[in-house]
Design a protein around this motif. Structure first.
Motif, PDB file in Angstrom:
ATOM      1  N   ASP A  73      38.034  68.671   0.650  1.00 32.62           N
ATOM      2  CA  ASP A  73      38.618  69.065  -0.634  1.00 32.62           C
ATOM      3  C   ASP A  73      37.653  70.035  -1.299  1.00 32.62           C
ATOM      4  O   ASP A  73      36.629  69.633  -1.847  1.00 32.62           O
ATOM      5  CB  ASP A  73      38.842  67.832  -1.516  1.00 32.62           C
ATOM      6  CG  ASP A  73      39.720  68.145  -2.721  1.00 32.62           C
ATOM      7  OD1 ASP A  73      39.613  69.270  -3.250  1.00 32.62           O
ATOM      8  OD2 ASP A  73      40.499  67.268  -3.137  1.00 32.62           O
ATOM      9  N   GLN A 119      49.793  65.580  -6.064  1.00 35.06           N
ATOM     10  CA  GLN A 119      48.479  66.221  -5.970  1.00 35.06           C
ATOM     11  C   GLN A 119      48.441  67.505  -6.798  1.00 35.06           C
ATOM     12  O   GLN A 119      47.468  67.774  -7.507  1.00 35.06           O
ATOM     13  CB  GLN A 119      48.152  66.525  -4.502  1.00 35.06           C
ATOM     14  CG  GLN A 119      46.823  67.217  -4.269  1.00 35.06           C
ATOM     15  CD  GLN A 119      45.630  66.310  -4.529  1.00 35.06           C
ATOM     16  OE1 GLN A 119      45.789  65.111  -4.800  1.00 35.06           O
ATOM     17  NE2 GLN A 119      44.439  66.877  -4.463  1.00 35.06           N
ATOM     18  N   VAL A 195      47.681  73.167  -1.228  1.00 33.42           N
ATOM     19  CA  VAL A 195      47.928  71.721  -1.129  1.00 33.42           C
ATOM     20  C   VAL A 195      48.863  71.450   0.040  1.00 33.42           C
ATOM     21  O   VAL A 195      49.965  72.005   0.124  1.00 33.42           O
ATOM     22  CB  VAL A 195      48.542  71.170  -2.427  1.00 33.42           C
ATOM     23  CG1 VAL A 195      48.923  69.693  -2.252  1.00 33.42           C
ATOM     24  CG2 VAL A 195      47.580  71.331  -3.594  1.00 33.42           C
ATOM     25  N   SER A 218      42.907  71.558  -1.149  1.00 37.10           N
ATOM     26  CA  SER A 218      42.911  70.245  -1.800  1.00 37.10           C
ATOM     27  C   SER A 218      44.009  69.401  -1.161  1.00 37.10           C
ATOM     28  O   SER A 218      45.149  69.343  -1.650  1.00 37.10           O
ATOM     29  CB  SER A 218      43.150  70.382  -3.309  1.00 37.10           C
ATOM     30  OG  SER A 218      42.979  69.126  -3.958  1.00 37.10           O
ATOM     31  N   ASP A 220      46.410  66.406   0.228  1.00 37.38           N
ATOM     32  CA  ASP A 220      47.039  65.228  -0.383  1.00 37.38           C
ATOM     33  C   ASP A 220      46.546  63.979   0.351  1.00 37.38           C
ATOM     34  O   ASP A 220      47.192  63.482   1.263  1.00 37.38           O
ATOM     35  CB  ASP A 220      48.554  65.412  -0.268  1.00 37.38           C
ATOM     36  CG  ASP A 220      49.319  64.128  -0.498  1.00 37.38           C
ATOM     37  OD1 ASP A 220      48.817  63.272  -1.232  1.00 37.38           O
ATOM     38  OD2 ASP A 220      50.421  63.997   0.076  1.00 37.38           O
TER      39      ASP A 220
END
Length: 248
Positions: A73, A119, A195, A218, A220
């Motif tokens: 992340d 997210q 995402v 980033s 989930d």
């Protein structure tokens, strides 16, 4: 005279012997052919073994890479959050033993899709970006695109509709990022947080790099939809395919 005839007879005998295919000097026996065939088979087997060994080494390294990057992340504040699409509607079909006892359709949002939207909502509400771009084409479960479905879920979660952009034509991770890039550029948005689910994180990053995104990832990580087969089969094979088709 007799001596000359003897010499000519000897020469003729030598010529006949030399042209005789059964002559020991020229004869190829069945044993020779078998030995040659065995040597050829051995060479082929060694070559195939080397090819398989190289492929397995490369494949194993890709599997390790997918596992390693799955939880990376790297999010930083950006202009937009790009959410990659997923099957939007579940409960419309079944497979396996449970279908034998009858199946009653119960259409609902896919938990995998909702988890990705969650997210993105988290990132938006924590001020990582002021815009969200939902990317996903036609869904097999209904006539609405994955992007529009994600937008609906996000609005229910409190995201203003004005802050949500949609890309509704993509059918793959590569298309998600390719088509989204045009929308971002046209909207004056120059950096993005991507995402997706953890297994796809590696492939998404490779595609974003190939397309020269300014991006961070980033994944989930709260999803319940990631399976071991995604890490050791789906994603490594997809990465190999993308490489061979020059998408990464």
């Amino acid at each position: 005279m007799a001596s000359g005839q003897a010499v000519r007879r000897l020469t003729l005998d030598q010529e006949i012997e030399g042209s005789n295919p059964s002559s020991p000097a020229k004869m190829i026996t069945k044993g020779d052919r078998n030995a040659s065939s065995k040597r050829m088979k051995r060479r082929i087997l060694i070559t195939l073994s080397m090819v398989v060994a190289v492929f397995l080494a490369i494949y194993s390294s890709i599997v390790v890479y997918v596992f390693n990057v799955s939880k990376h992340d790297t999010k930083v504040k950006s202009d937009a959050i790009v959410v990659l699409g997923e099957k939007a509607i579940s409960g419309t079909s079944c497979f396996g033993p449970r279908c034998l006892n009858g199946f009653a359709p119960n259409a609902h949002y896919s938990s995998c899709l909702e988890s990705r939207v969650n997210q993105a909502v988290y990132l938006y509400k924590n001020h990582y970006a002021a815009k969200i771009l939902m990317s996903g084409g036609p869904d097999t479960g209904d006539s609405v695109s994955e992007a529009e479905t994600m937008k609906t879920i996000a609005i229910k979660d409190g995201i203003p509709a004005a802050d949500i952009l949609v890309e509704t034509k993509s059918k793959s991770t590569y298309q998600n990022l390719t088509f989204s890039q045009k929308i971002l550029n046209n909207s004056g948005l120059h950096s993005a947080i991507v995402v997706t689910d953890p297994p796809t994180n590696a492939r998404a990053g490779l595609v974003a790099s190939e397309l020269h995104y300014t991006y961070s990832l980033s994944p989930d990580t709260n999803t319940t939809c990631s399976h071991l087969s995604d890490y050791i089969a789906r994603e490594p094979l997809a990465i190999i395919y993308y490489f061979l088709t020059r998408k990464i």
